[in-house]
Scaffold this motif. Structure first.
Motif, short mmCIF file in Angstrom:
data_model
loop_
_atom_site.label_atom_id
_atom_site.label_comp_id
_atom_site.label_asym_id
_atom_site.label_seq_id
_atom_site.Cartn_x
_atom_site.Cartn_y
_atom_site.Cartn_z
N ILE A 1 0.88 -1.17 0.00
CA ILE A 1 0.00 0.00 0.00
C ILE A 1 0.91 1.21 0.00
CG2 ILE A 1 -1.87 1.19 1.18
CD1 ILE A 1 -2.63 -1.45 2.48
N PHE A 2 1.18 1.72 -1.18
CA PHE A 2 2.22 2.72 -1.37
C PHE A 2 1.98 3.97 -0.53
CE2 PHE A 2 4.32 6.21 -3.58
CZ PHE A 2 5.59 5.69 -3.75
N SER A 3 0.75 4.46 -0.52
CA SER A 3 0.45 5.71 0.17
C SER A 3 0.63 5.60 1.68
CB SER A 3 -0.97 6.17 -0.15
OG SER A 3 -1.93 5.22 0.31
N MET A 4 0.65 4.40 2.21
CA MET A 4 0.80 4.18 3.64
C MET A 4 2.24 3.85 4.04
SD MET A 4 -2.19 4.70 4.87
CE MET A 4 -2.05 4.00 6.51
N SER A 5 3.14 3.84 3.07
CA SER A 5 4.51 3.42 3.32
C SER A 5 5.46 4.60 3.32
CB SER A 5 4.96 2.41 2.27
OG SER A 5 4.15 1.25 2.30
#
Length: 115
Positions: free
Chosen positions: A28-32
Motif C-alpha cells: 500500500i504505497f500511500s501508507m509506506s
C-alpha cells in the motif's frame, strides 16, 4: 509479491544531473515511508533521503542538491540529483517501510560521477 524496481542510473559528469525512479508493487504505497539509500565501495550503506506524510529528510552531504518526491497515484518515488560530485558515486537503493514491521529493498542502480 512485493517488488521495488529502480531506474535512471548511469554515468554523468561532475556538475551534471540524474533522476532516479522507483516503481513499487505489492504494497500500500500511500501508507509506506519511502527512501533512497546508497552504498559506495568500501563504505556502509547510508540514508540519502526519506519521505513520509509529506515530510522529507536529507543527508547533510546532499542537502540543497537532491530532492525526493513521490507520486501516490503511480506508486512511484523519485530522486532528483543535481550538481553531482564524484563522491556521489555509489549504488543507489530504493527502500520501503510498510509500518507493519516489514522493510523492502530494490535491487539497486549504479550512479557514476566522473569526467
Amino acid at each position: 509479491q512485493v517488488q521495488l524496481v529502480e531506474s535512471g542510473g548511469g554515468l554523468v559528469q561532475p556538475g551534471g544531473s540524474l533522476r532516479l525512479s522507483c516503481a513499487a508493487s505489492g504494497i500500500i504505497f500511500s501508507m509506506s515511508a519511502m527512501g533512497w539509500y546508497r552504498q559506495a565501495p568500501g563504505k556502509q550503506r547510508e540514508l540519502v533521503a526519506r519521505i513520509i506524510s509529506g515530510r522529507t529528510n536529507y543527508a547533510d552531504s546532499v542537502m540543497g542538491r537532491f530532492t525526493i518526491s513521490r507520486d501516490n497515484a503511480k506508486n512511484t518515488v523519485s530522486l532528483q540529483m543535481n550538481s553531482l560530485k564524484p563522491e556521489d558515486t555509489a549504488v543507489y537503493y530504493c527502500f520501503a517501510d510498510s509500518g507493519c514491521g516489514d522493510d523492502y529493498w530494490g535491487q539497486g542502480t549504479q550512479v557514476t560521477v566522473s569526467s
